[in-house]
Structure formats: C-alpha cells, structure tokens
Design a protein around this motif. Structure first.
Motif, short mmCIF file in Angstrom:
data_model
loop_
_atom_site.label_atom_id
_atom_site.label_comp_id
_atom_site.label_asym_id
_atom_site.label_seq_id
_atom_site.Cartn_x
_atom_site.Cartn_y
_atom_site.Cartn_z
N ARG A 1 38.99 41.46 35.93
CA ARG A 1 39.77 41.82 37.14
C ARG A 1 40.85 40.77 37.40
O ARG A 1 40.75 39.99 38.35
CB ARG A 1 38.77 41.87 38.30
CG ARG A 1 39.14 42.67 39.53
CD ARG A 1 39.07 44.16 39.47
NE ARG A 1 37.78 44.80 39.41
CZ ARG A 1 36.88 44.83 40.40
NH1 ARG A 1 37.08 44.23 41.52
NH2 ARG A 1 35.75 45.50 40.24
N PRO A 2 41.87 40.72 36.54
CA PRO A 2 42.87 39.65 36.69
C PRO A 2 43.63 39.74 38.01
O PRO A 2 44.19 38.74 38.48
CB PRO A 2 43.82 39.86 35.50
CG PRO A 2 43.54 41.23 34.99
CD PRO A 2 42.15 41.60 35.38
N GLY A 3 43.60 40.92 38.65
CA GLY A 3 44.30 41.09 39.93
C GLY A 3 43.52 40.47 41.09
O GLY A 3 44.08 40.20 42.15
N ASP A 4 42.23 40.24 40.89
CA ASP A 4 41.37 39.68 41.93
C ASP A 4 41.54 38.15 41.97
O ASP A 4 41.53 37.50 40.93
CB ASP A 4 39.92 40.06 41.57
CG ASP A 4 38.90 39.39 42.47
OD1 ASP A 4 38.48 40.04 43.44
OD2 ASP A 4 38.54 38.22 42.18
N LYS A 5 41.69 37.61 43.23
CA LYS A 5 42.05 36.19 43.34
C LYS A 5 41.00 35.28 42.69
O LYS A 5 41.33 34.38 41.91
CB LYS A 5 42.22 35.84 44.82
CG LYS A 5 42.85 34.47 45.04
CD LYS A 5 43.41 34.36 46.46
CE LYS A 5 43.71 32.91 46.83
NZ LYS A 5 42.52 32.10 47.11
N GLU A 6 39.73 35.53 43.01
CA GLU A 6 38.67 34.67 42.45
C GLU A 6 38.60 34.76 40.94
O GLU A 6 38.45 33.74 40.25
CB GLU A 6 37.31 35.09 43.03
CG GLU A 6 36.87 34.23 44.19
CD GLU A 6 35.62 34.79 44.82
OE1 GLU A 6 34.58 34.77 44.13
OE2 GLU A 6 35.72 35.27 45.97
N CYS A 7 38.67 35.98 40.45
CA CYS A 7 38.62 36.17 38.98
C CYS A 7 39.81 35.47 38.32
O CYS A 7 39.66 34.83 37.27
CB CYS A 7 38.65 37.65 38.61
SG CYS A 7 37.09 38.47 38.91
N ALA A 8 40.98 35.61 38.92
CA ALA A 8 42.18 35.00 38.35
C ALA A 8 42.00 33.48 38.28
O ALA A 8 42.29 32.86 37.24
CB ALA A 8 43.41 35.37 39.16
#
Ligand code: 5CA
Length: 436
Positions: free
Chosen positions: A349-356
């Motif tokens: 989920r590269p769009g998700d802040k934590e995942c990024a």
C-alpha cells in the motif's frame, strides 16, 4: 533500485516462439529481447545476471593463474589462412570486407589471434607457462539458432589459451582449468558433469565438456553417477595420474560413447541424461603453433613449437542453463550468487502513509547494509506484485502491508522454499544481513 524508476518490461503472456522454460522466463521476466534471429539485447535485469556470471568466471580464472586481456571481435582473414581454418570453418563464419576490400571476420573463437599475440612476444621456454583469457562476444552463424541465449548466433564466451613447453606441462595447464571449471560452475549452484568429448572444429585429441543436466539439453550424456560427487579439491593437476583418476568414472557424450565400457558400470549407477554444454576444454598440442610458427627456444637450445590448449565457457548460455536448473511453474528461482538483486521489497500500500514510511525505511536500511534490493513501490494490485516477484525470482521477498505494520511486523519469504516468517523490521534486516 526503485521499481517505478527501473526498466522491467514483464510479459503476461507466454511468447509463442519460446519452446523451453529458460527462454520463456527470460522474455517474460524482462531480461532479454530478441534483436534478430539468435541475437539478443540484454535488458537491465538480465544484464545484471550476465555480469554476475561473468564475474564468477573471471574470479576463478584469476585464481587459477590465467591473465585477462581483451581481443577484438573483428579479425583479419590472413591469420585464419595461416592455420588453414579460413576455408575449413565454412558457413558458420561471418565474413565481411572493410572499405579497402580487406577480408575480415567476426571471431567465432580466437586460437589464431592469440597465437599471433603470443608469437610476437615470447621467445624462450623460460617465459612459459602462460595462460591468457578474455571474455568477449563471439559470432557463429548457426544453422538453427534456438532456445534463446542457449544457442545464439552472437554469444558471450570466456575463452582462454595455454602455452607450454611440452606435452606434460600442457596437460598440467589443462587439468588446472578442469579444476577451475568445476569450482566456477559449483559457485553458480550447479552440479557440473564433466564428460569426455569429441573435439570438432577446434581439433586436438583430448577434450572434456562440462554439462548441466536438463531435459531440454541438446546433448546426450552417459555417465556413472559417482561423477556427480567428484570433488575437484582432491584433483592434483600436476599428478601424472590425474587423467587415469578421472577415467575411473565413465562419463561421455554420445560421440564418445562406448556401450561396452558403459555396461561395466554397476547398473544402479548408470545414468543416461540430457545435458546443456556450458564449457569445454581442448588440448591440441601444436595444431596452431606449428603452422603459425609460434616457437620458443627450448631448454636444450633447440626450437620448439609451443604446446597449446583452449578452454571455453558459454557465459551467456550459462544464464539460460541456470534458469533451466532453477525454476518452477511461476518463475525463476535464482541461486544467491547470481541473483540480479538479493531482496525484493514489496510495498502493498505505497499510498498509505505508514506503509510508505516503513517501506522507505526498510529500503534505506537494506541498501545501507549492502543488500541489493529492488523496491516495488508502484501503485499495483498485491496479486500483480507477488506474481512479478515470483517471476523474476529474487532469493528473498520482504512484504510490507498495513495489517502487519499494525502488529509491528513485516513478512519475509524465501523464494526457493516458499517458507514465510513474520518479523519486526529490525529483525528482518538483521536476518537478511546474517544470511549473507
Ligand atoms: N576455442 C574453444 C575453447 S575457447 C571453443 O570455441 N570452444 S566451444 O566451441 O566449445 O565453445 C565454448 C563454449 O561456448 C561452449 O561450451 C558453449 O557453452 C558456448 N557456446 C558455443 N556455441 C554457442 C552458441 N551458439 N550460443 C551460446 N553459447 C555457445
């Protein structure tokens, strides 16, 4: 490397022209593209593997005392007239003329050229032995180029040439290469089968081929299964009995096959298999040095034609052979030593802040630890990302996703076994560093 910035043109469909797994997978995984029949462009991912294979070959040549140089791809026809091979080589040789109407050829091998280099420089037996090699593109206008890089027309070969004062010394050089070849192929994860072979257009009366077993191989092999466990460390190239020691185990291509001798191998150990030839050794004495007058002053003040051997490894073919040996139904499974990257980092989920953030941090830490990582931070479905990673076959996958992060873990998957493990990002980095 960030996948969004990389050049990795994967193919979903199986290309219809590809008949064997390695050819199919190299096209699908964005490693190569065909430029003309039997002539390929190496795309970034494929080129990384080719360079890794080349480097292993180089290191083992250097360790065996061979010296690297670089001869050109184009050679003058006169040299080949001296050895008599200009006419003999036939249709496989690509011949051309320069603007002065001088006859040239694209080298299919380099015995003549290296003999020319040698004879200009070496005068005395005291300067022997010498063993010179290069890693250079060759061209052979094969009747049936096929199976991708396996039987190309243009292909990358490591070829070296030994020069010795007499036959006994030349055989020591030969068996030193025998040992180096065993080591080279084993470092790539392969189990090389050395077999006695015919000499073809190179000539001579002693030759071994090194094969990788694969159903799609073009050669038929007959061997004693004991040869699969041959330990090259126990071979002494300088021992006068080294040839006999190797002859203890029956191993031959169909051209050299002797059914009666094979029948004497205990039945449980008799193997008949297909093989891919990844290297070949030739001892041919004075076949080139005599007609080309590559002579030195001998120990008794006499003039002697030097004793020679040549030794080839199919560097580009090896990439295909390794894939034939290591793949499954979804893709390639690279041995660590030749993998284009060690780790594929997948951000679900590269769009998700934590995942990024977590993905970026892991990527930076892996790179800092010297672990070549391909970071998939593209906006794609998880299914497509997993399929891409399995296809390109990096040894380790690290998966970062929102669910795992909530529990403070990422997932590590070993491509070879499919075994998965959940670890904290710290432990994951430590694990991958420790495995090296
Ligand atoms: N001069 C000798 C030894 S340096 C020589 O040319 N030997 S060879 O013909 O056996 O080639 C060496 C290796 O190159 C082979 O073992 C094989 O692995 C590789 N090779 C030969 N022809 C091709 C081809 N058409 N495509 C890819 N690899 C090839």
């Amino acid at each position: 490397m960030r996948l969004s910035q990389y050049f990795l043109p994967l193919l979903k469909e199986t290309p219809s022209e590809a008949q064997i797994a390695s050819h199919r997978l190299m096209l699908r995984a964005g490693m190569i593209r065909q430029t003309a029949a039997g002539i390929y462009t190496w795309l970034p991912l494929g080129f990384r593997v080719l360079q890794k294979v080349e480097q292993i070959v180089r290191e083992e040549q250097d360790a065996a005392g061979a010296l690297e140089l670089l001869m050109p791809t184009l050679q003058p026809a006169e040299l080949w007239r001296e050895s008599g091979r200009y006419e003999d080589y036939g249709e496989e040789m690509l011949r051309l003329k320069d603007r002065h109407e001088r006859e040239m050829l694209y080298g299919p091998t380099n015995e003549e050229l290296i003999t020319e280099i040698f004879r200009q420089a070496v005068r005395s037996y005291r300067d022997l032995p010498k063993n010179l090699y290069h890693i250079q593109w060759k061209f052979r206008d094969e009747v049936r180029p096929r199976f991708g890089v396996m039987r190309g027309r243009e292909f990358l070969m490591k070829d070296n040439y030994s020069f010795d004062v007499d036959k006994a010394a030349s055989l020591v050089s030969y068996f030193r290469m025998f040992k180096a070849y065993m080591k080279t192929f084993k470092r790539m994860g392969l189990t090389p089968i050395p077999v006695r072979a015919a000499t073809g257009p190179i000539g001579g009366d002693l030759s071994h081929e090194f094969h990788v077993q694969a159903d799609t191989g073009e050669s038929q092999l007959y061997f004693d299964s004991e040869i699969e466990t041959l330990d090259e460390n126990k071979l002494d190239p300088a021992s006068p009995t080294v040839q006999d020691e190797l002859l203890k185990w029956y191993a031959a291509t169909d051209e050299k096959h002797d059914p009666a001798a094979f029948a004497r191998v205990p039945e449980a150990r008799r193997r008949e298999a297909r093989g891919i030839e990844v290297g070949q050794l030739f001892y041919f004495g004075t076949k080139y040095s005599a007609p080309m007058k590559a002579t030195v002053a001998g120990p008794k003040g006499d003039t002697v034609a030097v004793e020679m051997g040549s030794y080839g490894i199919g560097v580009s073919r090896l990439v295909g052979a390794i894939i034939e040996a290591f793949h499954d139904e979804v893709g390639i499974i690279w041995p660590e030593s030749v993998a284009p990257f060690r780790v594929g980092l997948v951000n679900l989920r590269p769009g998700d802040k934590e995942c990024a953030e977590a993905g970026e941090q892991l990527y930076q830490r892996l790179m800092k630890a010297g672990i070549d990582t391909l970071y998939d931070e593209r906006e794609e479905s998880p299914g497509a990302k997993f399929a891409a990673m399995d296809l390109i076959g990096l040894p380790w996958q690290v998966v970062v996703g929102p669910r795992g992060l909530k529990q403070g873990v990422v997932e590590i998957k070993e491509r070879k076994t499919g075994a998965k493990q959940e670890l904290s990002p710290d432990a994951a980095v430590a694990r991958l560093v420790g495995l090296r």
